[in-house]
Design an enzyme around this catalytic site. Structure first.
Site, PDB file in Angstrom:
ATOM      1  N   GLU A   1      44.468  27.435 -12.142  1.00  0.00           N
ATOM      2  CA  GLU A   1      45.548  27.609 -11.180  1.00  0.00           C
ATOM      3  C   GLU A   1      45.160  26.826  -9.935  1.00  0.00           C
ATOM      4  O   GLU A   1      44.161  27.151  -9.295  1.00  0.00           O
ATOM      5  CB  GLU A   1      45.592  29.095 -10.831  1.00  0.00           C
ATOM      6  CG  GLU A   1      46.933  29.737 -10.753  1.00  0.00           C
ATOM      7  CD  GLU A   1      46.796  31.180 -10.268  1.00  0.00           C
ATOM      8  OE1 GLU A   1      46.913  31.393  -9.063  1.00  0.00           O
ATOM      9  OE2 GLU A   1      46.538  32.074 -11.097  1.00  0.00           O
TER      10      GLU A   1
ATOM     11  N   ASP B   1      48.836  36.315   0.820  1.00  0.00           N
ATOM     12  CA  ASP B   1      47.399  36.095   0.703  1.00  0.00           C
ATOM     13  C   ASP B   1      46.591  36.842   1.765  1.00  0.00           C
ATOM     14  O   ASP B   1      47.000  36.961   2.916  1.00  0.00           O
ATOM     15  CB  ASP B   1      47.094  34.601   0.800  1.00  0.00           C
ATOM     16  CG  ASP B   1      47.444  33.887  -0.496  1.00  0.00           C
ATOM     17  OD1 ASP B   1      46.978  34.359  -1.552  1.00  0.00           O
ATOM     18  OD2 ASP B   1      48.195  32.905  -0.454  1.00  0.00           O
TER      19      ASP B   1
END
Lengths: 254, 398
Positions: free
Chosen positions: A44, A55
């Site tokens: 990824e 995040d």
């Protein structure tokens, strides 16, 4: 190459995340290559973004540093191309605005040309994804949408019906980042997802060691690791990434 | 105008958020729609606005200013509301809705601290726990507002990542919300963000325009020729505009923070100097670079210093129903001084942008109409909070 290939090994897959441009564009390529050599089944590649709302601090800091170093959207294709062709599917994880700004179809085209397999879109839900659904069909790319413990059954069915490749189950309500213990909500979520789709289900958010990998591999088709790998890269460089990948991989059957 | 049921104003709005928030947004949407159709909720909201916030706010015929301006200027005195700005309308509406949803904790983002203070006020008034996220840089620039929030019982969390300003405070509030969505309502401070925030916040502040429309009729016997408001996220502007949208003869003017001038790149004019994009949960106009990374905004007014704008404004702009122009720091400070001297009213720096813009359009309107125009200017807040900036700017602090 679609991500389906990673799910034909008779065991759950290990998915490793690192952002492009961190610590530098060249450094990220090297670290991703080490991750591949040490046993991830899917890569990824993150595209750094100025406002990464899902995040936690580790990936925020890495994104800030990559952007401060001048990383560009086009670098993500360059990074994908550098690690493509080694038998490991590569997907890009990106917030939506950089894709929309680049042009959705142009982004899909350039990703496919670089050898990428698809996109993970943390802030794009299928309800808003008309252009991406068309572009991913056109360029034969996988589209990995997220499901969450708070998703209703209807939404899980709708979301998975638009997924291709695999489904990304966020195991905890919260932002990315390594945690001491994984979530109790995750097995329930995975079984709900499996009730409505035959697609493989990956579980992410919070995984940092082989024991957690083993625990998740008992009920999921893929174990997704991000922040812990970014921390390893920040603290111990490429060698740290390789060591952690091997440790994570030890949680899976050979 | 109303969005479709998924919150789209034409191509703008919608929901660009993690799936984890969708259930909470759906829940909020259902509760908000039910509440707006429930006479009990509406009368309680109305009672709070009248008895606690002090609305309807005056529509003041600013005669001395009008003489200088060459137009009849009517000031919508939102600065006289409790907490000193229009924002109290939104926070009371959302706090009341929070109680109705059975949640006990609210989180809010704040730039200059005004929305934080308003949220802390509503939380104290309705007995809710209140957490305010504020960029670390802003906590230093607005230390007094931090003290006000704490006095009111709120917890202020300085945000140390990114540019350490409003947009990062919003990111952090969204992260908190993803984590604590069961117990927590995100008391968003403007008409931005994912659906239903833009339409819900608009409905809580649209009383500004409803009142002004009626008051203008009483004062002048007619509708105004134009209404003017400053635009950061855009809540006071949509609050004033909304009731006038069907009135085709009424021109709608939004004035954005022009900073040093749009051509310098140092501004916060998302509509007049930005481009289409997705930020903080909605598709709208934003300030972004070639790669879609958010550009830092600049304005002397902290309340306008935001690189995005509510999606309904993007739609009004796109449809040309409203006109958006940038007002520079210098123009705003000139208007600030003018209002102080002619009317004895110290406006918020944000509102000074609206006034400066209104003064600018007078000759054009005069030419179009062949007479002195009647312009309603939203005096969205009072200037006490800005005295340090103004004192510095005009050299009054030795």
């Amino acid at each position: 190459m679609t991500t389906a290939k990673a799910f034909t090994k008779g065991r759950p897959a290990l998915v490793g995340y690192l952002p492009t441009g961190f610590p530098t564009v060249a450094g990220a390529k090297e670290a991703i290559a080490a991750m591949v050599a040490s046993g991830v089944d899917i890569v990824e590649v993150g595209l750094p973004y100025s406002d990464p709302v899902i995040d936690g601090p580790v990936i925020q800091r890495a994104s800030e540093q990559a952007l401060a170093n001048g990383v560009r959207t086009r670098d993500v294709f360059d990074t994908v191309a550098a690690v493509a062709g080694q038998g490991v599917p590569i997907v890009v994880m990106t917030y939506w605005n950089p894709v929309e700004r680049y042009g959705v179809d142009a982004f899909a085209r350039d990703l496919a040309n670089a050898g990428g397999s698809g996109l993970i879109t943390p802030d794009l839900i299928p309800d808003e994804a008309g252009e991406w659904l068309a572009a991913s069909d056109e360029h034969d790319l996988d589209r990995i949408f997220l499901v969450s413990p708070s998703s209703t059954d209807d939404r899980i069915a709708m979301t998975t019906s638009h997924c291709r490749g695999f489904v990304y189950a966020t195991a905890v309500m919260g932002v990315t980042g390594a945690r001491e213990s994984t979530s109790t909500a995750a097995p329930t979520l995975v079984s709900r997802v499996k009730g409505v789709t035959n697609l493989p289900v990956g579980v992410g958010l919070g995984v940092r060691n082989g024991a957690q990998v083993r625990e998740i591999a008992a009920y999921a088709d893929a174990v997704i690791v991000g922040s812990a790998l970014v921390s390893a890269l920040a603290e111990s460089g490429t060698a740290g990434v390789a060591a952690l990948t091997q440790e994570l991989r030890s949680g899976l059957p050979a | 105008m109303d969005p479709d049921e998924r919150g789209h104003f034409g191509p703008f709005g919608g929901r660009f958020v993690p799936e984890a928030l969708i259930a909470a947004l759906d829940e909020l949407d259902i509760h908000y729609r039910k509440a707006m159709a429930d006479p009990t909720f509406l009368s309680e909201f109305d009672r709070m606005l009248r008895q606690y916030a002090g609305t309807p706010s005056l529509l003041y015929d600013a005669t001395r200013l009008s003489e200088q301006a060459g137009a009849r200027i009517l000031l919508k005195r939102e600065d006289l509301n409790h907490t000193g700005a229009h924002k109290v309308r939104n926070v009371l509406g959302q706090a009341l809705l929070t109680k109705r949803m059975g949640k006990h904790r609210v989180i809010a983002e704040t730039g200059a601290g005004q929305h934080g203070v308003a949220s802390a006020t509503a939380a104290a008034y309705l007995d809710l726990e209140c957490i305010v996220y504020m960029g670390e840089l802003d906590t230093q620039r607005q230390a007094l507002n931090v003290a006000r929030m704490k006095m009111l019982g709120a917890t202020v969390i300085p945000v140390t990542n990114g540019s350490r300003t409003l947009k990062d405070a919003i990111n952090e509030a969204l992260r908190d919300w993803v984590t604590n969505v069961d117990s927590t309502h995100y008391l968003l401070g403007t008409v931005a963000g994912p659906h239903p925030f833009p339409v819900m916040v608009r409905d809580f502040v649209r009383g500004i325009g409803v009142e002004a429309r009626e008051q203008c009729h009483e004062l002048t016997g007619a509708l105004p020729d134009a209404v003017a408001a400053c635009v950061g996220g855009g809540s006071n502007a949509i609050g004033l505009f909304h009731a006038f949208i069907p009135d085709e003869t009424v021109r709608l003017y939004g004035f954005e923070g022009g900073g040093d001038g749009v051509e310098t790149g140092r501004h916060s004019a998302s509509l007049s100097g930005g481009s289409r994009g997705v930020l903080h949960g909605a598709r709208t106009f934003i300030m972004q670079d070639e790669d879609g990374q958010t550009i830092e905004s600049h304005s002397i007014s902290a309340g306008l210093d935001y690189p995005s704008v509510g999606p309904e404004h993007a739609w009004l702009h796109d449809q040309k129903r409203a006109v958006y122009e940038a007002v520079t720091d210098t123009e705003a400070m000139d208007a600030f001084a003018l209002l102080c001297r002619t009317e004895g009213i110290i406006p918020a720096l944000e509102s000074a942008h609206a006034l400066a813009g209104a003064l600018r359009i007078v000759p054009k309107l005069k030419a179009e109409l062949g007479r002195e125009p009647v312009i309603i200017v939203n005096l969205s807040g009072r200037g006490d909070k800005d005295m340090h900036t103004a004192g510095d700017y005009f050299g009054l602090l030795s």
